[in-house]
Design a protein around this motif. Structure first.
Motif, PDB file in Angstrom:
ATOM      1  N   LEU A   1      26.553  48.627  41.075  1.00  0.00           N
ATOM      2  CA  LEU A   1      27.741  47.943  41.567  1.00  0.00           C
ATOM      3  C   LEU A   1      27.430  47.368  42.937  1.00  0.00           C
ATOM      4  O   LEU A   1      26.879  48.050  43.790  1.00  0.00           O
ATOM      5  N   THR A   2      27.788  46.122  43.121  1.00  0.00           N
ATOM      6  CA  THR A   2      27.564  45.468  44.394  1.00  0.00           C
ATOM      7  C   THR A   2      28.896  44.985  44.934  1.00  0.00           C
ATOM      8  O   THR A   2      29.632  44.289  44.240  1.00  0.00           O
ATOM      9  N   ALA A   3      29.206  45.347  46.135  1.00  0.00           N
ATOM     10  CA  ALA A   3      30.459  44.908  46.755  1.00  0.00           C
ATOM     11  C   ALA A   3      30.336  43.448  47.152  1.00  0.00           C
ATOM     12  O   ALA A   3      29.314  43.023  47.680  1.00  0.00           O
ATOM     13  N   THR A   4      31.369  42.678  46.861  1.00  0.00           N
ATOM     14  CA  THR A   4      31.360  41.268  47.249  1.00  0.00           C
ATOM     15  C   THR A   4      31.811  41.078  48.690  1.00  0.00           C
ATOM     16  O   THR A   4      31.473  40.105  49.320  1.00  0.00           O
TER      17      THR A   4
ATOM     18  N   ARG B   1      42.483  34.400  38.435  1.00  0.00           N
ATOM     19  CA  ARG B   1      42.498  35.468  37.435  1.00  0.00           C
ATOM     20  C   ARG B   1      41.121  36.064  37.226  1.00  0.00           C
ATOM     21  O   ARG B   1      40.952  37.033  36.522  1.00  0.00           O
ATOM     22  N   HIS B   2      40.103  35.451  37.795  1.00  0.00           N
ATOM     23  CA  HIS B   2      38.742  35.893  37.573  1.00  0.00           C
ATOM     24  C   HIS B   2      38.307  36.889  38.634  1.00  0.00           C
ATOM     25  O   HIS B   2      38.562  36.717  39.816  1.00  0.00           O
ATOM     26  N   CYS B   3      37.645  37.918  38.213  1.00  0.00           N
ATOM     27  CA  CYS B   3      37.126  38.941  39.104  1.00  0.00           C
ATOM     28  C   CYS B   3      35.649  38.655  39.387  1.00  0.00           C
ATOM     29  O   CYS B   3      34.892  38.347  38.460  1.00  0.00           O
ATOM     30  N   ALA B   4      35.241  38.747  40.622  1.00  0.00           N
ATOM     31  CA  ALA B   4      33.860  38.449  41.018  1.00  0.00           C
ATOM     32  C   ALA B   4      32.856  39.411  40.387  1.00  0.00           C
ATOM     33  O   ALA B   4      31.679  39.079  40.259  1.00  0.00           O
ATOM     34  N   CYS B   5      33.304  40.584  39.964  1.00  0.00           N
ATOM     35  CA  CYS B   5      32.365  41.566  39.420  1.00  0.00           C
ATOM     36  C   CYS B   5      32.095  41.374  37.933  1.00  0.00           C
ATOM     37  O   CYS B   5      31.277  42.082  37.363  1.00  0.00           O
ATOM     38  N   VAL B   6      32.776  40.427  37.301  1.00  0.00           N
ATOM     39  CA  VAL B   6      32.574  40.217  35.864  1.00  0.00           C
ATOM     40  C   VAL B   6      31.551  39.140  35.637  1.00  0.00           C
ATOM     41  O   VAL B   6      31.481  38.160  36.265  1.00  0.00           O
TER      42      VAL B   6
END
Length: 125
Positions: free
Chosen positions: A3-6, A120-125
């Motif tokens: 997991l990388t934090a944005t 609606r988009h999550c950066a982690c997806v």
């Protein structure tokens, strides 16, 4: 899996408010006021019905927030707040309810967070 934090998370040097043991937590606001004020300030339509229920709709008509103290759901299940989000096709994407014991300021905080993320988009997806 990695997991990388944005956005880097920074721990504050000092708490912005009193220490947890010294503060008063939200416990007692069970009216629609804080939520209605938040949503009206952001251009949402707010309608009260003759039964003391309050219905709020986002400017794009895709989010509904209901303060419904006079419904059977509130009476039988304690579901005071109903939030419904629709996708671009008008289908219900998800719902959230909050019970009568949840302070209105907490519901307003939930909605403020929802409004703060316009994509609606999550950066982690």
């Amino acid at each position: 899996m990695t997991l990388t934090a944005t956005t880097p998370f920074h721990i504050p040097a000092a708490l912005p408010h009193a220490a947890p043991g010294d503060r008063e937590w939200l416990l007692d606001c069970h009216c629609a006021g804080p939520v209605v004020e938040l949503l009206k300030a952001r251009g949402w339509e707010v309608i009260s019905d003759p039964y003391a229920n309050v219905h709020c709709t986002s400017p794009d008509q895709r989010v509904y927030v209901g303060f419904l103290p006079e419904t059977k759901e509130a009476a039988s299940h304690g579901e005071l707040w109903h939030i419904q989000v629709k996708d671009t096709d008008g289908e219900v994407a998800w719902t959230q309810t909050f019970g009568s014991n949840v302070p209105a300021q907490a519901v307003a905080g939930f909605l403020a967070a929802l409004i703060a993320f316009p994509s609606r988009h999550c950066a982690c997806v």
